[in-house]
Write a protein that holds these residues in place. Sequence first.
Motif, PDB file in Angstrom:
ATOM      1  N   PRO A 120      55.195  96.627  21.295  1.00 12.12           N
ATOM      2  CA  PRO A 120      54.215  96.795  20.493  1.00 12.12           C
ATOM      3  C   PRO A 120      53.352  97.796  20.150  1.00 12.12           C
ATOM      4  N   LEU A 121      53.356  98.432  19.098  1.00 16.82           N
ATOM      5  CA  LEU A 121      52.395  99.745  18.929  1.00 16.82           C
ATOM      6  C   LEU A 121      51.075  99.485  18.950  1.00 16.82           C
ATOM      7  N   SER A 122      50.419  98.140  19.033  1.00 13.76           N
ATOM      8  CA  SER A 122      49.018  97.835  18.841  1.00 13.76           C
ATOM      9  C   SER A 122      48.714  97.578  20.379  1.00 13.76           C
ATOM     10  N   SER A 123      49.434  97.996  21.372  1.00  9.92           N
ATOM     11  CA  SER A 123      49.290  97.865  22.832  1.00  9.92           C
ATOM     12  C   SER A 123      48.456  99.055  23.420  1.00  9.92           C
ATOM     13  N   SER A 124      47.774  98.647  24.037  1.00  3.46           N
ATOM     14  CA  SER A 124      46.645  99.476  24.799  1.00  3.46           C
ATOM     15  C   SER A 124      47.493 100.287  26.105  1.00  3.46           C
ATOM     16  N   VAL A 125      47.359 101.923  26.006  1.00  4.73           N
ATOM     17  CA  VAL A 125      48.024 102.581  26.740  1.00  4.73           C
ATOM     18  C   VAL A 125      47.264 103.240  28.025  1.00  4.73           C
ATOM     19  N   SER A 126      47.892 103.147  29.160  1.00  4.66           N
ATOM     20  CA  SER A 126      47.145 104.200  30.279  1.00  4.66           C
ATOM     21  C   SER A 126      48.146 104.992  30.785  1.00  4.66           C
ATOM     22  N   GLU A 127      48.279 106.300  30.987  1.00  3.17           N
ATOM     23  CA  GLU A 127      49.466 107.005  31.482  1.00  3.17           C
ATOM     24  C   GLU A 127      48.828 108.020  32.575  1.00  3.17           C
ATOM     25  N   SER A 128      50.137 108.475  33.464  1.00  2.43           N
ATOM     26  CA  SER A 128      49.821 109.645  33.983  1.00  2.43           C
ATOM     27  C   SER A 128      51.186 110.284  33.914  1.00  2.43           C
ATOM     28  N   ASP A 129      51.249 111.483  34.596  1.00  4.66           N
ATOM     29  CA  ASP A 129      52.665 112.522  34.496  1.00  4.66           C
ATOM     30  C   ASP A 129      53.642 111.740  34.714  1.00  4.66           C
ATOM     31  N   GLU A 130      53.709 110.807  35.905  1.00  6.64           N
ATOM     32  CA  GLU A 130      54.913 110.088  36.510  1.00  6.64           C
ATOM     33  C   GLU A 130      55.013 108.547  35.683  1.00  6.64           C
ATOM     34  N   GLN A 131      53.983 107.962  35.170  1.00  2.77           N
ATOM     35  CA  GLN A 131      54.033 106.558  34.980  1.00  2.77           C
ATOM     36  C   GLN A 131      53.337 106.221  33.252  1.00  2.77           C
ATOM     37  N   TRP A 132      53.816 105.571  32.730  1.00  2.00           N
ATOM     38  CA  TRP A 132      53.350 105.007  31.192  1.00  2.00           C
ATOM     39  C   TRP A 132      53.121 103.457  31.370  1.00  2.00           C
ATOM     40  N   SER A 133      52.007 102.761  30.987  1.00  3.49           N
ATOM     41  CA  SER A 133      52.032 101.581  30.812  1.00  3.49           C
ATOM     42  C   SER A 133      51.141 100.970  29.515  1.00  3.49           C
ATOM     43  N   ALA A 134      51.821 100.218  29.058  1.00  2.00           N
ATOM     44  CA  ALA A 134      51.008  99.434  27.664  1.00  2.00           C
ATOM     45  C   ALA A 134      50.945  97.994  27.860  1.00  2.00           C
ATOM     46  N   PHE A 135      49.497  97.832  27.569  1.00  3.69           N
ATOM     47  CA  PHE A 135      49.314  96.193  27.852  1.00  3.69           C
ATOM     48  C   PHE A 135      49.172  95.793  26.027  1.00  3.69           C
ATOM     49  N   ASP A 136      49.791  94.454  26.081  1.00  5.83           N
ATOM     50  CA  ASP A 136      49.915  93.832  24.781  1.00  5.83           C
ATOM     51  C   ASP A 136      49.006  92.658  25.014  1.00  5.83           C
ATOM     52  N   PRO A 137      47.747  92.606  24.339  1.00  6.11           N
ATOM     53  CA  PRO A 137      46.815  91.544  24.522  1.00  6.11           C
ATOM     54  C   PRO A 137      47.346  90.289  23.956  1.00  6.11           C
ATOM     55  N   GLU A 138      48.235  90.438  22.927  1.00 15.22           N
ATOM     56  CA  GLU A 138      48.591  89.230  22.157  1.00 15.22           C
ATOM     57  C   GLU A 138      49.697  88.116  23.054  1.00 15.22           C
ATOM     58  N   SER A 139      50.434  89.079  23.981  1.00 17.96           N
ATOM     59  CA  SER A 139      51.322  88.266  24.851  1.00 17.96           C
ATOM     60  C   SER A 139      50.903  88.167  26.146  1.00 17.96           C
ATOM     61  N   GLY A 140      50.168  89.200  26.578  1.00 15.50           N
ATOM     62  CA  GLY A 140      49.663  89.263  27.965  1.00 15.50           C
ATOM     63  C   GLY A 140      50.275  90.014  28.877  1.00 15.50           C
ATOM     64  N   LEU A 141      51.188  90.748  28.160  1.00 14.76           N
ATOM     65  CA  LEU A 141      52.602  91.288  28.941  1.00 14.76           C
ATOM     66  C   LEU A 141      51.946  92.914  29.141  1.00 14.76           C
ATOM     67  N   THR A 142      52.244  93.432  30.258  1.00 17.13           N
ATOM     68  CA  THR A 142      52.107  94.886  30.511  1.00 17.13           C
ATOM     69  C   THR A 142      53.718  95.373  30.790  1.00 17.13           C
ATOM     70  N   TYR A 143      53.800  96.427  29.973  1.00 13.95           N
ATOM     71  CA  TYR A 143      55.181  97.254  30.275  1.00 13.95           C
ATOM     72  C   TYR A 143      54.961  98.509  30.840  1.00 13.95           C
ATOM     73  N   THR A 144      55.788  98.791  31.832  1.00 19.22           N
ATOM     74  CA  THR A 144      55.436 100.012  32.774  1.00 19.22           C
ATOM     75  C   THR A 144      56.836 100.842  32.767  1.00 19.22           C
ATOM     76  N   VAL A 145      56.632 101.922  32.486  1.00 18.07           N
ATOM     77  CA  VAL A 145      57.825 102.952  32.411  1.00 18.07           C
ATOM     78  C   VAL A 145      57.367 103.798  33.638  1.00 18.07           C
ATOM     79  N   LYS A 146      58.193 104.239  34.736  1.00 19.78           N
ATOM     80  CA  LYS A 146      57.829 104.900  35.749  1.00 19.78           C
ATOM     81  C   LYS A 146      59.011 105.691  36.098  1.00 19.78           C
ATOM     82  N   LYS A 147      58.776 107.273  36.277  1.00 18.33           N
ATOM     83  CA  LYS A 147      59.743 108.195  36.522  1.00 18.33           C
ATOM     84  C   LYS A 147      60.432 108.048  38.033  1.00 18.33           C
ATOM     85  N   VAL A 148      61.428 108.070  38.128  1.00 13.41           N
ATOM     86  CA  VAL A 148      62.070 107.807  39.168  1.00 13.41           C
ATOM     87  C   VAL A 148      62.680 109.119  39.913  1.00 13.41           C
ATOM     88  N   GLN A 149      62.296 109.417  41.073  1.00 12.24           N
ATOM     89  CA  GLN A 149      62.584 110.542  41.870  1.00 12.24           C
ATOM     90  C   GLN A 149      64.339 110.576  42.260  1.00 12.24           C
TER      91      GLN A 149
END
Length: 93
Positions: A62-91
Amino acid sequence: MEHIKLEAVKRFVGGPVEIIIHDEDGGDQAPAVKKTVKKVQLCPDNTHIRFYFDDFYFLAVPLSSSVSESDEQWSAFDPESGLTYTVKKVQVF
């Protein structure tokens, strides 16, 4: 925390990533999966961002999710569902 910006996640396209989805209560969690992101785009009704792994399968966040990120990782928290989606670069070695 910011909301999702399409340009901020395009850096994951074409490279191997690890996808993790978990809930805020620490309940059952699906195992992390390793995928390659083929493309990232908005859904037709502009409510979600889609991470495509091929021409058919995608993860929608969901676009309404709150995002936190670094160079290697991106996380979005959706308060409606309570889910956190994380995408992390793999070496790759």
